[in-house]
Motif scaffolding. Structure first.
Motif, PDB file in Angstrom:
ATOM      1  N   SER A 197       0.799  -1.219   0.000  1.00  0.00           N
ATOM      2  CA  SER A 197       0.000   0.000   0.000  1.00  0.00           C
ATOM      3  C   SER A 197       0.838   1.279   0.000  1.00  0.00           C
ATOM      4  O   SER A 197       0.355   2.334  -0.369  1.00  0.00           O
ATOM      5  N   SER A 198       2.104   1.191   0.386  1.00  0.00           N
ATOM      6  CA  SER A 198       2.938   2.397   0.382  1.00  0.00           C
ATOM      7  C   SER A 198       4.092   2.319  -0.622  1.00  0.00           C
ATOM      8  O   SER A 198       4.997   3.138  -0.591  1.00  0.00           O
ATOM      9  N   PHE A 199       4.063   1.342  -1.503  1.00  0.00           N
ATOM     10  CA  PHE A 199       5.099   1.208  -2.521  1.00  0.00           C
ATOM     11  C   PHE A 199       4.786   2.092  -3.717  1.00  0.00           C
ATOM     12  O   PHE A 199       3.651   2.160  -4.157  1.00  0.00           O
ATOM     13  N   ASN A 200       5.811   2.733  -4.265  1.00  0.00           N
ATOM     14  CA  ASN A 200       5.641   3.550  -5.462  1.00  0.00           C
ATOM     15  C   ASN A 200       6.158   2.752  -6.658  1.00  0.00           C
ATOM     16  O   ASN A 200       7.351   2.520  -6.783  1.00  0.00           O
ATOM     17  N   THR A 201       5.260   2.352  -7.505  1.00  0.00           N
ATOM     18  CA  THR A 201       5.625   1.567  -8.684  1.00  0.00           C
ATOM     19  C   THR A 201       5.358   2.343  -9.975  1.00  0.00           C
ATOM     20  O   THR A 201       5.227   1.754 -11.044  1.00  0.00           O
ATOM     21  N   ALA A 202       5.301   3.664  -9.864  1.00  0.00           N
ATOM     22  CA  ALA A 202       4.921   4.511 -10.999  1.00  0.00           C
ATOM     23  C   ALA A 202       5.841   4.382 -12.206  1.00  0.00           C
ATOM     24  O   ALA A 202       5.401   4.578 -13.339  1.00  0.00           O
ATOM     25  N   ASN A 203       7.110   4.052 -12.024  1.00  0.00           N
ATOM     26  CA  ASN A 203       8.045   3.967 -13.144  1.00  0.00           C
ATOM     27  C   ASN A 203       8.386   2.541 -13.556  1.00  0.00           C
ATOM     28  O   ASN A 203       9.267   2.328 -14.382  1.00  0.00           O
ATOM     29  N   VAL A 204       7.701   1.586 -12.987  1.00  0.00           N
ATOM     30  CA  VAL A 204       7.956   0.181 -13.297  1.00  0.00           C
ATOM     31  C   VAL A 204       7.343  -0.168 -14.647  1.00  0.00           C
ATOM     32  O   VAL A 204       6.208   0.192 -14.939  1.00  0.00           O
ATOM     33  N   THR A 205       8.109  -0.874 -15.480  1.00  0.00           N
ATOM     34  CA  THR A 205       7.612  -1.288 -16.792  1.00  0.00           C
ATOM     35  C   THR A 205       7.461  -2.801 -16.925  1.00  0.00           C
ATOM     36  O   THR A 205       6.791  -3.272 -17.838  1.00  0.00           O
ATOM     37  N   ASP A 206       8.081  -3.560 -16.041  1.00  0.00           N
ATOM     38  CA  ASP A 206       8.094  -5.016 -16.170  1.00  0.00           C
ATOM     39  C   ASP A 206       7.735  -5.664 -14.840  1.00  0.00           C
ATOM     40  O   ASP A 206       8.456  -5.513 -13.857  1.00  0.00           O
ATOM     41  N   MET A 207       6.616  -6.371 -14.802  1.00  0.00           N
ATOM     42  CA  MET A 207       6.191  -7.069 -13.588  1.00  0.00           C
ATOM     43  C   MET A 207       6.060  -8.571 -13.815  1.00  0.00           C
ATOM     44  O   MET A 207       5.430  -9.266 -13.031  1.00  0.00           O
ATOM     45  N   VAL A 245       3.553  -0.225 -17.222  1.00  0.00           N
ATOM     46  CA  VAL A 245       3.890  -1.645 -17.335  1.00  0.00           C
ATOM     47  C   VAL A 245       3.493  -2.189 -18.707  1.00  0.00           C
ATOM     48  O   VAL A 245       2.395  -1.954 -19.189  1.00  0.00           O
ATOM     49  N   THR A 246       4.408  -2.946 -19.321  1.00  0.00           N
ATOM     50  CA  THR A 246       4.138  -3.571 -20.615  1.00  0.00           C
ATOM     51  C   THR A 246       4.123  -5.103 -20.530  1.00  0.00           C
ATOM     52  O   THR A 246       3.678  -5.759 -21.457  1.00  0.00           O
ATOM     53  N   ASP A 247       4.628  -5.664 -19.439  1.00  0.00           N
ATOM     54  CA  ASP A 247       4.718  -7.120 -19.325  1.00  0.00           C
ATOM     55  C   ASP A 247       4.254  -7.586 -17.955  1.00  0.00           C
ATOM     56  O   ASP A 247       4.835  -7.226 -16.934  1.00  0.00           O
ATOM     57  N   MET A 248       3.190  -8.395 -17.945  1.00  0.00           N
ATOM     58  CA  MET A 248       2.665  -8.991 -16.717  1.00  0.00           C
ATOM     59  C   MET A 248       2.571 -10.509 -16.837  1.00  0.00           C
ATOM     60  O   MET A 248       1.846 -11.146 -16.077  1.00  0.00           O
ATOM     61  N   PHE A 290      -5.443  -1.664 -11.409  1.00  0.00           N
ATOM     62  CA  PHE A 290      -4.420  -1.823 -12.438  1.00  0.00           C
ATOM     63  C   PHE A 290      -4.794  -1.086 -13.727  1.00  0.00           C
ATOM     64  O   PHE A 290      -5.886  -1.252 -14.247  1.00  0.00           O
ATOM     65  N   ASP A 291      -3.851  -0.302 -14.216  1.00  0.00           N
ATOM     66  CA  ASP A 291      -3.981   0.333 -15.533  1.00  0.00           C
ATOM     67  C   ASP A 291      -3.217  -0.561 -16.499  1.00  0.00           C
ATOM     68  O   ASP A 291      -1.993  -0.632 -16.455  1.00  0.00           O
ATOM     69  N   THR A 292      -3.926  -1.253 -17.358  1.00  0.00           N
ATOM     70  CA  THR A 292      -3.292  -2.223 -18.259  1.00  0.00           C
ATOM     71  C   THR A 292      -3.286  -1.750 -19.715  1.00  0.00           C
ATOM     72  O   THR A 292      -3.115  -2.558 -20.622  1.00  0.00           O
ATOM     73  N   THR A 293      -3.438  -0.450 -19.927  1.00  0.00           N
ATOM     74  CA  THR A 293      -3.529   0.059 -21.293  1.00  0.00           C
ATOM     75  C   THR A 293      -2.257  -0.145 -22.106  1.00  0.00           C
ATOM     76  O   THR A 293      -2.317  -0.175 -23.332  1.00  0.00           O
ATOM     77  N   ARG A 294      -1.110  -0.309 -21.470  1.00  0.00           N
ATOM     78  CA  ARG A 294       0.156  -0.517 -22.191  1.00  0.00           C
ATOM     79  C   ARG A 294       0.646  -1.966 -22.154  1.00  0.00           C
ATOM     80  O   ARG A 294       1.643  -2.294 -22.781  1.00  0.00           O
ATOM     81  N   VAL A 295      -0.031  -2.806 -21.402  1.00  0.00           N
ATOM     82  CA  VAL A 295       0.434  -4.187 -21.232  1.00  0.00           C
ATOM     83  C   VAL A 295       0.252  -4.966 -22.530  1.00  0.00           C
ATOM     84  O   VAL A 295      -0.840  -5.028 -23.081  1.00  0.00           O
ATOM     85  N   GLN A 296       1.339  -5.568 -22.990  1.00  0.00           N
ATOM     86  CA  GLN A 296       1.317  -6.368 -24.210  1.00  0.00           C
ATOM     87  C   GLN A 296       1.279  -7.860 -23.921  1.00  0.00           C
ATOM     88  O   GLN A 296       0.818  -8.641 -24.738  1.00  0.00           O
ATOM     89  N   ASP A 297       1.799  -8.271 -22.763  1.00  0.00           N
ATOM     90  CA  ASP A 297       1.853  -9.700 -22.451  1.00  0.00           C
ATOM     91  C   ASP A 297       1.204  -9.988 -21.106  1.00  0.00           C
ATOM     92  O   ASP A 297       1.682  -9.553 -20.067  1.00  0.00           O
ATOM     93  N   MET A 298       0.083 -10.695 -21.144  1.00  0.00           N
ATOM     94  CA  MET A 298      -0.628 -11.144 -19.948  1.00  0.00           C
ATOM     95  C   MET A 298      -0.701 -12.665 -19.917  1.00  0.00           C
ATOM     96  O   MET A 298      -1.494 -13.236 -19.168  1.00  0.00           O
ATOM     97  N   SER A 299       0.108 -13.328 -20.710  1.00  0.00           N
ATOM     98  CA  SER A 299       0.043 -14.783 -20.797  1.00  0.00           C
ATOM     99  C   SER A 299       0.321 -15.423 -19.438  1.00  0.00           C
ATOM    100  O   SER A 299       1.188 -14.994 -18.697  1.00  0.00           O
ATOM    101  N   SER A 300      -0.478 -16.413 -19.121  1.00  0.00           N
ATOM    102  CA  SER A 300      -0.373 -17.189 -17.871  1.00  0.00           C
ATOM    103  C   SER A 300      -0.378 -16.317 -16.614  1.00  0.00           C
ATOM    104  O   SER A 300       0.148 -16.715 -15.577  1.00  0.00           O
ATOM    105  N   MET A 301      -0.958 -15.162 -16.694  1.00  0.00           N
ATOM    106  CA  MET A 301      -0.934 -14.208 -15.584  1.00  0.00           C
ATOM    107  C   MET A 301      -1.492 -14.782 -14.280  1.00  0.00           C
ATOM    108  O   MET A 301      -0.944 -14.549 -13.216  1.00  0.00           O
TER     109      MET A 301
END
Length: 176
Positions: free
Chosen positions: A65-75, A98-101, A119-130
């Motif tokens: 709840s207090s983590f800042n992940t605003a610049n993360v692109t890969d999860m 984020v582009t990869d989940m 979750f804002d997933t508008t840029r996510v390209q890979d959700m396979s096996s999420m």
């Protein structure tokens, strides 16, 4: 895995050591927060939380709840095989870049519900096996998911046999 050219100290198959490290890190962050000291960057490995908790088989709960992940692109693989994880607060996760989940929650076999409605997933390209192998998952809130840019969604819900309720973005209503 480790790149052949990497000379940084690293360990493999040290899941318990990894868990202790992250528990200590979270404890220290709470201490800094109590003193009103703001931490804006934590550099771990290659600078991405991808595979951060991968294989933490004894981990039962996490509060971001207090983590800042605003610049993360890969999860990708972030919580992969956290098989004992029963509680996960991701309400403050910022996922707009984020582009990869892929495989993000794969193997989180003890989770019964997961709210990723923020979750804002508008840029996510890979959700396979999420959510693959989330065997006890019964409730899933995907109400904010946008899959327009997703190129890979294969196996997203494989072996999620107990899911009874999914809140979907299309209807924003519960479906069974």
């Amino acid at each position: 895995s480790k790149c052949k050219y990497c000379n940084f100290n690293s360990y493999s198959d040290k899941n318990e050591l990894q868990l202790k490290y992250f528990q200590a890190l979270l404890k220290e962050l709470v201490m800094y927060k109590a003193k009103d000291i703001e931490i804006d960057t934590i550099f771990i490995g290659g600078g991405t939380p991808s595979i951060m908790f991968n294989g933490c088989i004894s981990l039962t709960s996490l509060d971001f709840s207090s983590f800042n992940t605003a610049n993360v692109t890969d999860m990708k693989y972030m919580f992969h095989n956290c098989s004992a994880l029963t509680s996960l607060d991701l309400s403050a996760f910022s996922t707009g870049k984020v582009t990869d989940m892929q495989n993000m929650f794969n193997g989180c076999a003890a989770l019964t519900s997961l709210n990723v409605s923020s979750f804002d997933t508008t840029r996510v390209q890979d959700m396979s096996s999420m959510f693959k192998d989330c065997a006890k998952l019964t409730t899933l809130d995907l109400s904010s998911f946008n899959t327009n840019t997703a190129r890979y969604v294969d196996g997203m819900f494989t072996s999620c046999n107990k899911v009874k309720t999914i809140k979907s973005p299309a209807t924003n209503n519960k479906t069974t």
